[in-house]
Write an enzyme that holds these catalytic residues in place. Structure first.
Site, PDB file in Angstrom:
ATOM      1  N   GLU A   1     -30.611 106.435 148.994  1.00  0.00           N
ATOM      2  CA  GLU A   1     -29.731 106.788 148.154  1.00  0.00           C
ATOM      3  C   GLU A   1     -29.855 108.087 147.687  1.00  0.00           C
ATOM      4  O   GLU A   1     -31.078 108.611 147.155  1.00  0.00           O
ATOM      5  CB  GLU A   1     -29.775 105.753 146.918  1.00  0.00           C
ATOM      6  CG  GLU A   1     -28.916 105.928 145.845  1.00  0.00           C
ATOM      7  CD  GLU A   1     -29.143 105.002 144.629  1.00  0.00           C
ATOM      8  OE1 GLU A   1     -28.236 104.575 144.163  1.00  0.00           O
ATOM      9  OE2 GLU A   1     -29.983 104.109 144.917  1.00  0.00           O
TER      10      GLU A   1
ATOM     11  N   LYS B   1     -20.982 103.754 144.915  1.00  0.00           N
ATOM     12  CA  LYS B   1     -21.482 102.824 144.488  1.00  0.00           C
ATOM     13  C   LYS B   1     -20.435 102.074 143.297  1.00  0.00           C
ATOM     14  O   LYS B   1     -20.025 102.852 142.445  1.00  0.00           O
ATOM     15  CB  LYS B   1     -22.798 103.353 144.022  1.00  0.00           C
ATOM     16  CG  LYS B   1     -23.865 102.271 143.251  1.00  0.00           C
ATOM     17  CD  LYS B   1     -25.080 102.872 142.931  1.00  0.00           C
ATOM     18  CE  LYS B   1     -26.152 101.762 142.578  1.00  0.00           C
ATOM     19  NZ  LYS B   1     -27.721 102.605 142.298  1.00  0.00           N
TER      20      LYS B   1
ATOM     21  N   CYS C   1     -27.772 100.192 146.625  1.00  0.00           N
ATOM     22  CA  CYS C   1     -28.940  99.906 145.725  1.00  0.00           C
ATOM     23  C   CYS C   1     -28.391  98.786 145.110  1.00  0.00           C
ATOM     24  O   CYS C   1     -28.420  97.593 145.611  1.00  0.00           O
ATOM     25  CB  CYS C   1     -29.454 100.972 145.050  1.00  0.00           C
ATOM     26  SG  CYS C   1     -30.999 100.650 144.374  1.00  0.00           S
TER      27      CYS C   1
END
Length: 658
Positions: free
Chosen positions: A45, A114, A180
């Site tokens: 990330e 995300k 994540c």
């Protein structure tokens, strides 16, 4: 080859906010990864900028350099049909997003954004980034992202941007990306993407390290890969990130439907490449069998409608030989001693529980034919423990040994010693005279040692067991195991038949370890010595006469082949429905140091022919407890017509002649 594809997690060294350095490190790791010919390689990330830039994300200088870095990485993917996933901040329409750039062969395929942003403790991503839910557009031009491309080669083009993008590489491999914290959400994007068809999930992450978090993260990835029936590649930022308040560990994992294929070993790590081969055949097979997966896709159709499929031509997508795929030659037997003993103890408890319930309901005594071999030994131990569980005396155990033409001194003595060590009295019934009479009634020459000669003994034993059970209020406990049922290596209405079978779902390669575990754990301490000798005795039906010294002459594996091979064939035939060619390929890899290719092919043909032709025996097998995912009960596990044709399977094996 055979649905194997290689994937890699690349964790480069980073310097926070030094985009040029980070890009160079990424390019170096990418070049290293190309040497392994992966289908997918993923970087952590925000790897281009560094995850821990904090308010520097608002600096135009940083964002301009990020666009230059992405441009360089994109150019480096040219002439490589490997999907590259790299994390970087995305500036779009006046907002910042945490993105995963997906590229291949010099082309940007899409940008996954995300969705779920942490906003607690040391992580305040909402201070810098917007969620994918805030995106004002579904497509974006490269120029809007500040990406430099070769205008002479192609015009500016738009690419999808969003949270539920699925990348379909020419129908060979389909994957989605989440970032994540998305994984930690109650319903992660990957749950929706897998229901929509993604077989592989890539998670690019920057997860800090805390006490016990590594184990939690590992279990989360394993469980997610299991519940979503997918391959899961998790790559995390290394320890080069800022240590102002936390430490990043670079923990990376590759999981397959609940199993870890590979994991980095160092607790705090950076600058490494983690590689594994995945078997998409397993995922595809499991999804076909697991009807709840398809039902969920239907039930959550409104959610999967959010997904967007991006199809990309990938005629040269590298397939793998499976060299980096962990393959056990004994798939029923755990590799570590600790796990093996736990597995065997659990199975023993399941066997005992099943038989105890049947004895409780029927009020019967267990009646078992004891030969001194491993299968009858395990059944006898289970019956003895079941009586203990019910609080009944050991004398209720009716153990009958029936010597005949092939009984050796060793097995006969061991059967008596074992029965006595369990606290009961052996019943000895010599069946030689009865068999001689029966052969005479048939007009069969006793000197002709054919199948009739052998089966006469097996059926005589079963008749005695059934009649003795009637006489004493007993229930005949079967001793046959899963491997014998698969091969049909049992006498129909002989040892094939019982009133309840305790070994029916336990393969031969595991039976030995079951007895070993009983001996090791001291469940029956008085039996340990004789159990050890039984384990050292060759596997034999003992239906042909012993030699002049009373030793076994008939060894099962000389006739039917090695059980370790047959159990391997059985596992991959039933558990995943693999083709004969793929099973043969795997067997040659697993047993390359034990058997040559001709030998493996010979026994695989025998297994395949017998598996088809002997189904009629399995169609009427007795009740018995199921202990594993591979079982042959016709009532719930394996339903197959007894007259199915084996021709297509053998034809495929014939093409493998070496």
């Amino acid at each position: 080859m055979f649905d194997f594809y290689r994937i890699a997690a690349a964790v480069p060294e980073v310097r926070v906010a030094d985009v040029t350095y980070n890009t160079n490190q990424i390019l170096g790791k990418l070049e290293e990864a190309y040497g392994y010919q992966p289908a997918i390689v993923a970087f952590p990330e925000l790897a281009v900028s560094g995850y821990s830039c904090q308010d520097l994300f608002f600096q135009s200088t940083l964002m301009w350099e990020v666009s230059q870095g992405i441009s360089r990485i994109l150019a480096a993917t040219a002439d490589h049909e490997t999907a590259v996933v790299v994390g970087a901040p995305v500036q779009l329409r006046g907002q910042l997003y945490n993105g995963a750039f997906v590229m291949m062969d010099g082309k940007l395929l899409g940008v996954t954004i995300k969705t779920f942003l942490p906003n607690y403790s040391e992580f305040y991503e909402k201070r810098w980034f917007n969620s994918a839910d805030d995106l004002p557009v579904k497509d974006v031009y490269l120029t809007e992202l500040g990406i430099i491309y070769d205008a002479e080669e192609s015009d500016d083009y738009s690419v999808p941007v969003g949270s539920h993008l699925i990348y379909d590489l020419d129908g060979k491999l389909t994957f989605g990306v989440e970032i994540c914290e998305d994984l930690w959400a109650p319903i992660p994007p990957s749950s929706v993407m897998t229901l929509a068809g993604a077989e592989v999930i890539v998670n690019i992450s920057a997860s800090n390290e805390l006490i016990a978090k590594r184990d939690y993260r590992k279990n989360l990835v394993k469980q997610t890969s299991a519940s979503e029936v997918c391959e899961y590649l998790y790559v995390s930022a290394g320890c080069g990130e800022s240590t102002q308040d936390v430490v990043f560990s670079g923990h990376s994992l590759i999981a397959e439907n609940g199993s870890i294929l590979n994991e980095n070993r160092d607790y705090i790590a950076t600058d490494y490449l983690l590689v594994a081969d995945m078997d998409l055949g397993k995922i595809r097979s499991e999804r076909v069998r697991m009807k709840s997966f398809g039902d969920a896709a239907t039930h959550y159709r409104a959610l999967t409608a959010r997904c967007r499929m991006i199809t990309e031509t990938a005629e040269k997508l590298p397939e793998s030989s499976g060299e980096y795929y962990i393959l056990q030659k004994h798939p029923f037997v755990p590799a570590s001693r600790k796990h093996l003993e736990k597995r065997c103890s659990d199975i023993f408890d399941m066997q005992v529980g099943g038989l105890a319930k049947r004895l409780e309901v029927t009020g019967s005594k267990p009646v078992i034919g004891v030969s001194g071999g491993m299968d009858s030994t395990l059944a006898l131990l289970v019956a003895a423990k079941a009586l203990q569980k019910l609080g009944r005396p050991a004398s209720d155990l009716v153990a009958i040994t029936m010597p005949a033409f092939g009984t050796s001194n060793r097995t006969y003595e061991n059967s008596l010693l074992l029965i006595k060590s369990l606290g009961t009295t052996p019943v000895i019934i010599d069946i030689k005279v009865a068999c001689i009479q029966h052969l005479a009634d048939l007009g069969h020459d006793q000197e002709t040692k054919d199948i009739t000669y052998e089966n006469t003994q097996a059926r005589e034993r079963t008749q005695i067991l059934m009649d003795y059970a009637n006489m004493c209020g007993g229930l005949v406990v079967g001793t046959g195991d899963l491997s014998e049922l698969a091969l049909g290596w049992c006498t129909y209405n002989g040892d094939h038949m019982a009133m309840y079978g305790v070994n029916g779902s336990i393969p031969k390669t595991l039976v030995r370890w079951m007895i070993d575990t009983v001996a090791e754990t001291g469940i029956f301490p008085d039996s340990t010595v004789v159990l050890r000798d039984i384990l050292d005795t060759p596997i034999s039906p003992e239906l042909l006469p012993p030699d002049e010294f009373g030793q076994i002459t008939q060894k099962t594996e000389d006739s039917v082949g090695p059980y370790e091979l047959h159990d391997f064939f059985l596992f991959y035939t039933l558990r995943y429905g693999y083709s004969p060619a793929k099973i043969n390929y795997l067997a040659n890899r697993a047993f390359e140091k034990d058997y040559d290719r001709e030998t493996i092919l010979k026994w695989q043909k025998m297994f395949t022919c017998r598996f088809f032709s002997q189904q009629f025996k399995r169609s009427c097998m007795p009740d018995g407890v199921k202990v594993g995912s591979v079982a042959l009960s016709p009532r719930g596990d394996w339903r197959m017509p007894s007259d199915a044709c084996v021709a297509s399977w053998i034809a495929e094996l014939d093409l493998l002649e070496v």
